[in-house]
Write a protein that holds these residues in place. Structure first.
Motif, PDB file in Angstrom:
ATOM      1  N   TYR A 186      54.971  77.361  35.699  1.00  0.00           N
ATOM      2  CA  TYR A 186      54.188  77.189  36.916  1.00  0.00           C
ATOM      3  C   TYR A 186      54.997  76.418  37.943  1.00  0.00           C
ATOM      4  O   TYR A 186      55.359  75.266  37.734  1.00  0.00           O
ATOM      5  CB  TYR A 186      52.874  76.449  36.645  1.00  0.00           C
ATOM      6  CG  TYR A 186      52.051  76.308  37.905  1.00  0.00           C
ATOM      7  CD1 TYR A 186      51.436  77.416  38.480  1.00  0.00           C
ATOM      8  CD2 TYR A 186      51.923  75.082  38.540  1.00  0.00           C
ATOM      9  CE1 TYR A 186      50.702  77.305  39.652  1.00  0.00           C
ATOM     10  CE2 TYR A 186      51.187  74.961  39.710  1.00  0.00           C
ATOM     11  CZ  TYR A 186      50.592  76.071  40.259  1.00  0.00           C
ATOM     12  OH  TYR A 186      49.873  75.958  41.424  1.00  0.00           O
ATOM     13  N   LYS A 208      48.091  87.796  28.833  1.00  0.00           N
ATOM     14  CA  LYS A 208      46.997  88.007  29.793  1.00  0.00           C
ATOM     15  C   LYS A 208      45.774  88.605  29.107  1.00  0.00           C
ATOM     16  O   LYS A 208      44.630  88.307  29.469  1.00  0.00           O
ATOM     17  CB  LYS A 208      47.481  88.911  30.922  1.00  0.00           C
ATOM     18  CG  LYS A 208      46.569  88.945  32.139  1.00  0.00           C
ATOM     19  CD  LYS A 208      47.251  89.606  33.324  1.00  0.00           C
ATOM     20  CE  LYS A 208      46.398  89.482  34.570  1.00  0.00           C
ATOM     21  NZ  LYS A 208      47.091  90.023  35.770  1.00  0.00           N
ATOM     22  N   ASP A 211      42.830  86.491  27.987  1.00  0.00           N
ATOM     23  CA  ASP A 211      41.896  85.984  29.002  1.00  0.00           C
ATOM     24  C   ASP A 211      41.535  84.532  28.714  1.00  0.00           C
ATOM     25  O   ASP A 211      40.367  84.144  28.652  1.00  0.00           O
ATOM     26  CB  ASP A 211      40.642  86.852  29.043  1.00  0.00           C
ATOM     27  CG  ASP A 211      39.767  86.575  30.272  1.00  0.00           C
ATOM     28  OD1 ASP A 211      40.308  86.084  31.286  1.00  0.00           O
ATOM     29  OD2 ASP A 211      38.553  86.850  30.210  1.00  0.00           O
ATOM     30  N   ASP A 213      41.150  80.389  28.928  1.00  0.00           N
ATOM     31  CA  ASP A 213      40.541  79.488  29.912  1.00  0.00           C
ATOM     32  C   ASP A 213      41.531  78.450  30.427  1.00  0.00           C
ATOM     33  O   ASP A 213      41.292  77.842  31.474  1.00  0.00           O
ATOM     34  CB  ASP A 213      39.323  78.789  29.301  1.00  0.00           C
ATOM     35  CG  ASP A 213      38.221  79.772  28.933  1.00  0.00           C
ATOM     36  OD1 ASP A 213      37.955  80.679  29.748  1.00  0.00           O
ATOM     37  OD2 ASP A 213      37.650  79.646  27.840  1.00  0.00           O
ATOM     38  N   GLY A 225      41.488  77.190  34.225  1.00  0.00           N
ATOM     39  CA  GLY A 225      40.683  78.171  34.929  1.00  0.00           C
ATOM     40  C   GLY A 225      41.413  79.490  35.055  1.00  0.00           C
ATOM     41  O   GLY A 225      42.641  79.537  35.177  1.00  0.00           O
ATOM     42  N   SER A 226      40.666  80.585  35.017  1.00  0.00           N
ATOM     43  CA  SER A 226      41.276  81.914  34.992  1.00  0.00           C
ATOM     44  C   SER A 226      42.104  82.197  36.242  1.00  0.00           C
ATOM     45  O   SER A 226      43.132  82.876  36.170  1.00  0.00           O
ATOM     46  CB  SER A 226      40.205  82.985  34.820  1.00  0.00           C
ATOM     47  OG  SER A 226      39.252  82.932  35.858  1.00  0.00           O
ATOM     48  N   GLU A 227      41.678  81.675  37.390  1.00  0.00           N
ATOM     49  CA  GLU A 227      42.426  81.946  38.614  1.00  0.00           C
ATOM     50  C   GLU A 227      43.830  81.349  38.548  1.00  0.00           C
ATOM     51  O   GLU A 227      44.819  82.025  38.867  1.00  0.00           O
ATOM     52  CB  GLU A 227      41.676  81.378  39.821  1.00  0.00           C
ATOM     53  CG  GLU A 227      42.371  81.654  41.143  1.00  0.00           C
ATOM     54  CD  GLU A 227      41.609  81.128  42.352  1.00  0.00           C
ATOM     55  OE1 GLU A 227      42.193  81.152  43.464  1.00  0.00           O
ATOM     56  OE2 GLU A 227      40.446  80.708  42.203  1.00  0.00           O
ATOM     57  N   MET A 228      43.919  80.101  38.095  1.00  0.00           N
ATOM     58  CA  MET A 228      45.229  79.450  38.015  1.00  0.00           C
ATOM     59  C   MET A 228      46.074  80.076  36.907  1.00  0.00           C
ATOM     60  O   MET A 228      47.293  80.274  37.062  1.00  0.00           O
ATOM     61  CB  MET A 228      45.047  77.956  37.782  1.00  0.00           C
ATOM     62  CG  MET A 228      46.263  77.122  38.095  1.00  0.00           C
ATOM     63  SD  MET A 228      45.878  75.347  38.074  1.00  0.00           S
ATOM     64  CE  MET A 228      47.479  74.666  38.570  1.00  0.00           C
ATOM     65  N   ASN A 230      45.980  83.209  35.765  1.00  0.00           N
ATOM     66  CA  ASN A 230      46.478  84.526  36.181  1.00  0.00           C
ATOM     67  C   ASN A 230      47.526  84.416  37.282  1.00  0.00           C
ATOM     68  O   ASN A 230      48.485  85.194  37.313  1.00  0.00           O
ATOM     69  CB  ASN A 230      45.306  85.395  36.629  1.00  0.00           C
ATOM     70  CG  ASN A 230      44.459  85.849  35.462  1.00  0.00           C
ATOM     71  OD1 ASN A 230      44.962  86.094  34.373  1.00  0.00           O
ATOM     72  ND2 ASN A 230      43.162  85.968  35.675  1.00  0.00           N
ATOM     73  N   LYS A 231      47.353  83.450  38.172  1.00  0.00           N
ATOM     74  CA  LYS A 231      48.355  83.246  39.213  1.00  0.00           C
ATOM     75  C   LYS A 231      49.708  82.888  38.599  1.00  0.00           C
ATOM     76  O   LYS A 231      50.752  83.423  39.005  1.00  0.00           O
ATOM     77  CB  LYS A 231      47.907  82.140  40.173  1.00  0.00           C
ATOM     78  CG  LYS A 231      48.898  81.853  41.291  1.00  0.00           C
ATOM     79  CD  LYS A 231      48.399  80.728  42.190  1.00  0.00           C
ATOM     80  CE  LYS A 231      49.422  80.413  43.286  1.00  0.00           C
ATOM     81  NZ  LYS A 231      48.968  79.268  44.148  1.00  0.00           N
ATOM     82  N   GLU A 234      51.318  85.968  36.891  1.00  0.00           N
ATOM     83  CA  GLU A 234      51.858  86.940  37.849  1.00  0.00           C
ATOM     84  C   GLU A 234      53.052  86.377  38.616  1.00  0.00           C
ATOM     85  O   GLU A 234      53.984  87.115  38.946  1.00  0.00           O
ATOM     86  CB  GLU A 234      50.766  87.419  38.791  1.00  0.00           C
ATOM     87  CG  GLU A 234      49.687  88.233  38.085  1.00  0.00           C
ATOM     88  CD  GLU A 234      50.261  89.343  37.213  1.00  0.00           C
ATOM     89  OE1 GLU A 234      51.179  90.062  37.661  1.00  0.00           O
ATOM     90  OE2 GLU A 234      49.808  89.480  36.055  1.00  0.00           O
TER      91      GLU A 234
END
Length: 316
Positions: A186, A208, A211, A213, A225-228, A230-231, A234
């Motif tokens: 990250y 991925k 899924d 948490d 959190g899923s948003e962080m 997945n970011k 990717e």
């Protein structure tokens, strides 16, 4: 003035953060330096990643003791790199766990990697005189194994090649949290010098699919959190692909390593030059991408001598 090689000029101490990313699950992070993980079971503790020296491992142990007095019984090493494994003796763990492939890489190139990494990044080897020798696992696995810390189940898996041939991930089902080692980073450059560009994306896809948490990545902040999550997955994918594509184009026309270096910089600098250890990783990443694109299937062994020869070729 000539650029310092790799991270020889980086002597700035990093601020340590210790975040709970699930019940009894902690991420030890340090502004882009190597991360460690802590998994607290019913009666004991598992550590993920040892740090580079016993002295640096004591900083992890200090954080562990701030949240639990349970004994440290297990140490999982996601791969063989010196900055991840050479601090292992500090924990006094009953079991040291690696994949079979990672153990083989200790045997094949562990000493060369230690010498190379020590030359590249001296700050990360604080207290290096306390390292008793190469770190060997007591327990290995091929595809997957499960450890129970009391009732807490810990699944350790090899999902595929990425950062190295033998990467492991650690999944804790009761919290749906994963420790990925250097497969996911990250806001930190991926080190690809021992990597597999063609396989990395598929391994990211498998991560991925869980899924999860939260993820404790190899470097950079804990991802909650899923948003962080997945970011970060990717962004890691983009970093790997953006490194390989321009190097492969140069290799396809029989261009030189220096031309590959210029092409990768042209594509990656604007996107990633503020990432931790970006300049450190770049020459090794370009060299490996260029090799893989020319059909060299497996990463060549890095040595302190080869490091400098490669660096001088790129700076010439």
């Amino acid at each position: 003035m000539a650029k310092a090689f790799a991270s020889q000029g980086d002597m700035t101490e990093k601020t340590i953060t210790f975040d709970e990313i699930g019940e009894g699950l902690w991420a030890f992070t340090a502004e882009g330096d190597p991360n460690s993980g802590v998994i607290i079971g019913d009666d004991s503790v598992m550590i993920v990643e040892a740090q580079a020296t016993p002295r640096l491992a004591e900083k992890v142990i200090e954080k562990v003791r701030s949240v639990t007095d349970k004994p440290i019984t297990h140490l999982v090493l996601t791969h063989y790199h010196a900055v991840r494994v050479l601090g292992a003796s500090a924990y006094g763990a009953d079991q040291i766990i690696m994949s079979d492939m990672a153990r083989g890489m200790v045997a094949e190139r562990g000493q060369e990697d230690w010498d190379s990494e020590f030359q590249r990044f001296p700050r990360l080897f604080e207290g290096h005189e306390s390292i008793p020798g190469l770190t060997w696992p007591t327990t290995t696995f091929t595809d997957a194994m499960t450890v129970y810390l009391g009732n807490r189940r810990v699944d350790i898996k090899h999902l595929g090649r990425a950062h190295t041939a033998g990467d492991a991930v650690i999944h804790i089902p009761d919290q749906n949290v994963m420790f990925t080692g250097d497969i996911v980073e990250y806001h930190s450059a991926c080190y690809c010098g021992d990597g597999y560009f063609g396989a990395w994306g598929g391994t990211l896809d498998k991560i991925k699919a869980y899924d999860v948490d939260a993820i404790a990545p190899g470097r950079g902040d804990a991802l909650v959190g899923s948003e962080m999550v997945n970011k970060a997955i990717e962004n890691t994918r983009d970093f790997v692909d953006s490194t390989y594509r321009p190097a492969a184009r140069v290799a396809a026309r029989n261009g030189s390593l220096k031309e590959a270096w210029d092409a990768v910089r042209s594509e990656c600098d604007a996107k990633f030059n503020d990432y931790a250890i970006y300049e450190h990783c770049l020459p090794f990443n370009v060299a490996r991408a260029y090799d893989e694109a020319r059909g060299i299937a497996h990463p060549r062994v890095w040595t302190a001598k080869r490091d400098i020869e490669m660096w001088e070729a790129l700076q010439g």
